[in-house]
Design a protein around this motif. Structure first.
Motif, mmCIF file in Angstrom:
data_model
loop_
_atom_site.group_PDB
_atom_site.id
_atom_site.type_symbol
_atom_site.label_atom_id
_atom_site.label_comp_id
_atom_site.label_asym_id
_atom_site.label_seq_id
_atom_site.Cartn_x
_atom_site.Cartn_y
_atom_site.Cartn_z
ATOM 1 N N ARG A 20 0.895 -1.212 -0.006
ATOM 2 C CA ARG A 20 0.112 -0.099 0.070
ATOM 3 C C ARG A 20 0.810 1.327 0.046
ATOM 4 N N TYR A 21 2.153 1.325 0.722
ATOM 5 C CA TYR A 21 3.014 2.444 0.828
ATOM 6 C C TYR A 21 4.151 2.468 0.247
ATOM 7 N N LEU A 22 4.462 1.211 -0.369
ATOM 8 C CA LEU A 22 5.668 1.046 -1.340
ATOM 9 C C LEU A 22 6.908 1.647 -0.987
ATOM 10 N N PRO A 23 7.544 1.182 0.244
ATOM 11 C CA PRO A 23 8.812 1.516 0.529
ATOM 12 C C PRO A 23 9.779 0.825 -0.634
ATOM 13 N N ASP A 24 10.913 1.436 -0.881
ATOM 14 C CA ASP A 24 11.903 0.833 -1.856
ATOM 15 C C ASP A 24 12.365 -0.693 -1.549
ATOM 16 N N TYR A 25 12.578 -0.959 -0.339
ATOM 17 C CA TYR A 25 13.221 -2.218 0.213
ATOM 18 C C TYR A 25 12.317 -2.826 1.166
ATOM 19 N N VAL A 26 12.166 -4.090 1.375
ATOM 20 C CA VAL A 26 11.809 -4.464 2.540
ATOM 21 C C VAL A 26 12.684 -5.795 3.116
#
Length: 205
Positions: A20-26
């Motif tokens: 939903r919020y799309l960080p660049d990495y997980v």
């Protein structure tokens, strides 16, 4: 723009939140930790992860064959080394998976230590707080004035939160910020905290 990494994902709900919020990495933690996931769990989480997000495997002194297997199965697209891995280890790993970026963590004690680690054949550094007998995830900050001028891009970790991340960004210029415990409530990822952290970093730009 400063990149964002949300580490320690373990549940389907975590994947829905980051999509939903799309960080660049997980980050999927494969080292001993309360956030540790198995290869099978990570594979299931990866299946539903938005393709715009880079899944990163977090390891501590892991056998290289396992890391290579996770990469070749498409479970992870980046490798974060949080243990005592040296130049020979990193070179050997890069020879097996040359297409995958390698992030080497530094438990910061002084600037010369960071510069020494920068010489390793890694693509990025990750600067984290030194805590005796703990490889990471202390949730504590370190003195940012210890960071020397670096040629390699680095992830800034260690005690970041929505409350203090902007102050930290004003003190240094990381490639990315990395957060885990401060976006949790009772040990579980908290959608509201993840949203708040990501929005603060993106609005800072």
């Amino acid at each position: 723009m400063v990149k964002i990494k949300i580490c320690g994902l373990r549940q389907d709900a975590d994947i829905k939140t980051v999509n939903r919020y799309l960080p660049d990495y997980v980050g999927f933690v494969f080292a001993e930790s309360r956030r540790k996931v198995s290869e099978e769990q990570a594979a299931e989480l990866r299946k539903n992860l938005d393709e715009r997000i880079i899944p990163t495997g977090v390891f501590v002194n892991e056998q290289q064959v396992k890391i290579v297997r996770l990469v070749r199965k498409g479970i992870i697209d980046a490798v974060q080394l949080h243990g005592d891995e040296g130049e020979a280890y990193i070179r050997s790993l890069k020879a097996e998976i040359p297409e995958v970026p390698i992030i080497k963590a530094v438990r910061v004690r002084n600037g010369s230590q960071i510069l020494k680690t920068e010489k390793l054949d890694c693509d990025y550094l990750l600067l984290d707080t030194f805590t005796k007998d703990v490889y990471g995830g202390s949730g504590k900050q370190f003195d940012k004035t210890l960071i020397p001028e670096l040629r390699k891009p680095y992830f800034l970790a260690g005690g970041l939160s929505a409350v203090n991340v902007i102050d930290n960004l004003k003190l240094c210029s990381p490639y990315a910020v990395d957060i885990s415990s401060a976006v949790e409530t009772d040990g579980m990822k908290d959608e509201g905290k993840i949203k708040d952290f990501i929005e603060r970093v993106r609005n800072y730009e």
